[in-house]
Design a protein around this motif. Structure first.
Motif, short mmCIF file in Angstrom:
data_model
loop_
_atom_site.label_atom_id
_atom_site.label_comp_id
_atom_site.label_asym_id
_atom_site.label_seq_id
_atom_site.Cartn_x
_atom_site.Cartn_y
_atom_site.Cartn_z
N CYS A 140 -53.13 20.60 63.52
CA CYS A 140 -53.48 19.53 64.46
C CYS A 140 -53.90 20.01 65.84
N VAL A 141 -53.94 21.31 66.10
CA VAL A 141 -54.40 21.82 67.39
C VAL A 141 -55.92 21.69 67.43
N LYS A 142 -56.43 20.94 68.39
CA LYS A 142 -57.86 20.71 68.51
C LYS A 142 -58.28 20.81 69.98
N ARG A 143 -59.53 21.18 70.19
CA ARG A 143 -60.11 21.18 71.53
C ARG A 143 -61.04 19.98 71.62
N TYR A 144 -60.87 19.20 72.68
CA TYR A 144 -61.69 18.01 72.89
C TYR A 144 -62.52 18.18 74.16
N LEU A 145 -63.80 17.90 74.06
CA LEU A 145 -64.70 17.98 75.20
C LEU A 145 -64.84 16.60 75.82
N SER A 146 -64.65 16.53 77.12
CA SER A 146 -64.67 15.24 77.82
C SER A 146 -65.98 14.49 77.61
N GLN A 147 -67.10 15.20 77.56
CA GLN A 147 -68.40 14.54 77.39
C GLN A 147 -68.56 13.91 76.01
N HIS A 148 -67.68 14.24 75.08
CA HIS A 148 -67.80 13.69 73.73
C HIS A 148 -66.75 12.61 73.44
N VAL A 149 -65.94 12.28 74.44
CA VAL A 149 -65.04 11.12 74.35
C VAL A 149 -65.92 9.91 74.62
N ILE A 150 -66.02 8.99 73.66
CA ILE A 150 -66.99 7.90 73.79
C ILE A 150 -66.37 6.54 74.09
N THR A 151 -65.07 6.49 74.31
CA THR A 151 -64.43 5.26 74.78
C THR A 151 -63.48 5.66 75.90
N GLN A 152 -62.82 4.66 76.41
CA GLN A 152 -61.74 4.93 77.36
C GLN A 152 -60.57 5.53 76.57
N PHE A 153 -59.64 6.12 77.31
CA PHE A 153 -58.41 6.60 76.70
C PHE A 153 -57.46 5.41 76.60
N TYR A 154 -56.80 5.26 75.46
CA TYR A 154 -55.80 4.22 75.25
C TYR A 154 -54.45 4.90 75.18
N LYS A 155 -53.64 4.66 76.19
CA LYS A 155 -52.33 5.31 76.28
C LYS A 155 -51.31 4.54 75.45
#
Length: 190
Positions: A140-155
């Protein structure tokens, strides 16, 4: 739409409950939160302007190198653990079978800054601690690029962490959930 997790919290009477108990409660009380769209429309999650290490988030994601990946989750359930250039590293719990998710979350919740889980609780973990937890973090370790987040973050409210891991809202592309779970078990045990 009312928050079904409030009912689950009330039903638990702030007592420790088994994984099976939470799974049944989610199936009964949060059965309408069964897709990423339903999760984003629900009252369960709070929109967050940014992520913080020690919290849990959901969001839509479009991987940059998706053509090179055998499969990926477009609606990850992530525990961020380290900022990096252009994004962050996180644990996407959707890659783990439910029992393994619950076990890993239980270990990480032991690091919480509060003995009683409340709205402001944060888990205190870093890469060094995660490596020592065991092999279950590997898939489950993954790298996420901010430019590829396509919605808001839901906490996810910390009081709802235990129930949220059982929502059937993963969105794998390129493989079934069962195949992902099988590969993850092999990675953990191999």
């Amino acid at each position: 739409m009312a928050n079904p997790f409030e009912q689950i919290r009330a039903n638990s009477n702030d007592q420790r409950r088994s994984m099976q108990w939470y799974q049944r409660q989610v199936q009964q009380l949060a059965s309408n939160i069964n897709t990423p769209s339903a999760a984003m429309r629900s009252d369960v999650f709070e929109v967050a302007p940014r992520i913080e290490v020690g919290s849990m988030y959901l969001y839509r994601y479009d991987p940059k190198h998706k053509k090179k990946l055998p499969y990926y989750d477009t609606f990850p359930l992530v525990l961020p653990f380290e900022p990096t250039a252009g994004g962050f590293y996180g644990l996407n719990l959707h890659y783990l079978p439910f029992l393994m998710r619950a076990q890993l979350l239980g270990k990480l919740m032991e690091t919480a800054n509060d003995k009683t889980i409340g709205d402001e609780t944060k888990m205190r973990y870093n890469w060094s601690l995660l490596k020592s937890v065991g092999n279950e973090v590997k898939p489950c370790v993954k790298r996420y690029l901010s430019q590829h987040v396509i919605t808001q973050f839901y906490k996810v409210n910390p009081q709802d962490w235990k129930a949220t891991i059982f929502l059937p809202i993963d969105n794998f592309v390129g493989a079934t959930k069962q195949q992902v779970f099988r590969d993850s078990r092999n990675m953990v045990n191999g």
